[in-house]
Design an enzyme around this catalytic site. Structure first.
Site, PDB file in Angstrom:
ATOM      1  CB  VAL A 116      -0.939   0.098   0.851  1.00 53.88           C
ATOM      2  CG1 VAL A 116      -1.514   1.041   1.088  1.00 53.88           C
ATOM      3  CG2 VAL A 116      -1.473  -1.120   1.061  1.00 53.88           C
ATOM      4  CG  HIS A 123       7.750   8.325   8.069  1.00 56.94           C
ATOM      5  ND1 HIS A 123       8.747   8.442   8.002  1.00 56.94           N
ATOM      6  CD2 HIS A 123       7.382   8.234   6.602  1.00 56.94           C
ATOM      7  CE1 HIS A 123       9.705   9.189   6.651  1.00 56.94           C
ATOM      8  NE2 HIS A 123       8.210   8.530   5.421  1.00 56.94           N
ATOM      9  CG  LEU A 126      -2.347   8.136  -4.988  1.00 52.13           C
ATOM     10  CD1 LEU A 126      -1.512   9.912  -4.201  1.00 52.13           C
ATOM     11  CD2 LEU A 126      -4.086   8.671  -4.059  1.00 52.13           C
TER      12      LEU A 126
HETATM   13  C1  LIG Z   1       6.617   8.235   1.056  1.00 54.49           C
HETATM   14  S1  LIG Z   1       6.394   7.639  -0.087  1.00 54.49           S
HETATM   15  C2  LIG Z   1       7.017   5.720  -0.084  1.00 54.49           C
HETATM   16  C3  LIG Z   1       6.960   4.725  -0.617  1.00 54.49           C
HETATM   17  C4  LIG Z   1       7.795   3.757  -1.000  1.00 54.49           C
HETATM   18  N1  LIG Z   1       6.758   2.337  -0.330  1.00 54.49           N
HETATM   19  C5  LIG Z   1       8.761   3.274  -0.629  1.00 54.49           C
HETATM   20  O1  LIG Z   1       8.941   2.919  -0.027  1.00 54.49           O
HETATM   21  O2  LIG Z   1       9.390   4.369  -0.802  1.00 54.49           O
HETATM   22  C6  LIG Z   1       4.704   7.601  -0.469  1.00 54.49           C
HETATM   23  C7  LIG Z   1       4.174   7.161  -1.345  1.00 54.49           C
HETATM   24  O3  LIG Z   1       2.639   7.025  -0.596  1.00 54.49           O
HETATM   25  C8  LIG Z   1       1.658   7.422  -1.596  1.00 54.49           C
HETATM   26  N2  LIG Z   1       0.185   7.395  -1.604  1.00 54.49           N
HETATM   27  C9  LIG Z   1      -0.059   9.114  -0.853  1.00 54.49           C
HETATM   28  N3  LIG Z   1      -1.284   9.472  -0.584  1.00 54.49           N
HETATM   29  C10 LIG Z   1      -1.714   7.969  -1.295  1.00 54.49           C
HETATM   30  C11 LIG Z   1      -3.542   7.258  -0.685  1.00 54.49           C
HETATM   31  N4  LIG Z   1      -3.772   7.840  -0.384  1.00 54.49           N
HETATM   32  N5  LIG Z   1      -3.189   6.074  -1.876  1.00 54.49           N
HETATM   33  C12 LIG Z   1      -2.691   5.542  -2.361  1.00 54.49           C
HETATM   34  N6  LIG Z   1      -1.163   5.849  -2.052  1.00 54.49           N
HETATM   35  C13 LIG Z   1      -0.675   7.188  -1.626  1.00 54.49           C
HETATM   36  C14 LIG Z   1       2.236   8.121  -2.651  1.00 54.49           C
HETATM   37  O4  LIG Z   1       2.363   8.348  -3.971  1.00 54.49           O
HETATM   38  C15 LIG Z   1       4.113   7.096  -2.772  1.00 54.49           C
HETATM   39  O5  LIG Z   1       4.305   6.865  -3.558  1.00 54.49           O
END
Ligand SMILES: C[S@@+](CC[C@H](N)C(=O)[O-])C[C@H]1O[C@@H](n2cnc3c(N)ncnc32)[C@H](O)[C@@H]1O
Length: 287
Positions: free
Chosen positions: A128, A191, A153
């Protein structure tokens, strides 16, 4: 004794100067990252002229680069040894500069190594907020019996590359997670969010894993405030960085994780420490 006091005062000054001037380390690191020095050294150790010859940067100032490399080597970011015959300094990678390599996903390697048994009884997993799906791709590559879903997303997954055994699904984790897996993987997600928003994400994860009595695998920081261990200090530092990166986000201590997980419907959990500033938190739905 007066001498001892003076010594302690000077040490105190050195500590404050060190904290004030930490930006110098960041600047030096930024310089070598932008020049791609670590990638250049990935094949074998090299002298400065050899490094410079491989960097496609016009007007590279070798003298200044030599001072940056000398400084970073003194901080053990690079290894510097003097060749006895030529008298030239050879630079190589250390365990720190390996983190600067562009194709190295070191955290996932630690997760896969230290959480081995954790993936055994899983047939389906959803990452997720998995971005472009690189993490879940590594999980299914290491555990080919697992079918992986990368959930993020819609505009993010639209640009994601194809990985064997991984299906990209677009959606909103605050709305619903439209797959019922044996495990949900949440790396570096909670976080970013306040307790209230994280509770919403956790409740949706709980709904998704309930059907198959699944579990949650969180990879995130766990604050250990009194530790002097470099990885723990980095997690503490990250907490302050979160104020800038994601104002409602924060790093959490184990007590804070316990409360949050309970609010989200996961009352049983275990923290698994790995050699990273992130830890694994394996959590199960409350009975
Ligand atoms: C900090 S990144 C972490 C990505 C990955 N899990 C990593 O460890 O590298 C946060 C991720 O959450 C996703 N995200 C943000 N809001 C979201 C939502 N409402 N539903 C699904 N994903 C979401 C962003 O697009 C992004 O890819």
């Amino acid at each position: 004794m007066a001498g001892d006091g003076e010594e302690a005062t000077l040490q105190g000054q050195a500590k404050i100067l060190q904290i004030m001037d930490n930006f110098v380390e960041s600047m030096a690191l930024k310089c070598v990252v932008e020049l791609g020095v670590a990638d250049t050294l990935n094949s074998h150790p090299m002298t400065l002229p050899q490094i410079a010859a491989r960097i496609p940067f016009p007007n590279l100032d070798m003298y200044r680069l030599s001072r940056v490399m000398r400084f970073l080597s003194s901080r053990n970011v690079f290894n510097a040894t003097v060749d006895k015959e030529s008298g030239e300094t050879m630079y190589g990678l250390t365990d720190s500069s390996k983190w600067l390599l562009t194709d190295n996903k070191i955290v996932m390697k630690a997760v896969l190594k230290y959480y081995q048994g954790g993936f055994d009884n899983i047939e389906t997993i959803v990452d997720v907020g998995g971005g472009w799906g690189a993490a879940v791709a590594e999980i299914v590559e290491a555990h080919p019996h697992i079918k992986g879903f990368n959930f993020d997303l819609p505009n993010v997954v639209a640009g994601a590359p194809k990985y064997p055994n991984v299906i990209h699904v677009g959606g909103d984790m605050f709305d619903t997670i439209p797959i019922n897996p044996d495990a949900i993987f949440l790396k570096w997600i909670l976080h970013n969010w306040s307790d209230e928003k994280s509770e919403e994400i956790l409740k949706n994860c709980r709904k998704a894993v309930e059907e198959r009595k699944g579990k949650l695998i969180i990879v995130d920081g766990v604050l250990r405030p009194k530790s002097e261990n470099l990885l723990d200090v980095e997690a503490q530092r990250y907490d302050l960085k979160m104020m800038v990166i994601s104002p409602s986000g924060k790093e959490r201590s184990e007590d804070e994780w316990e409360k949050l997980l309970k609010r989200g419907g996961f009352s049983r959990y275990t923290v698994i420490k790995i050699p990273s500033f992130l830890s694994i938190i394996e959590a199960f739905p409350s009975e």
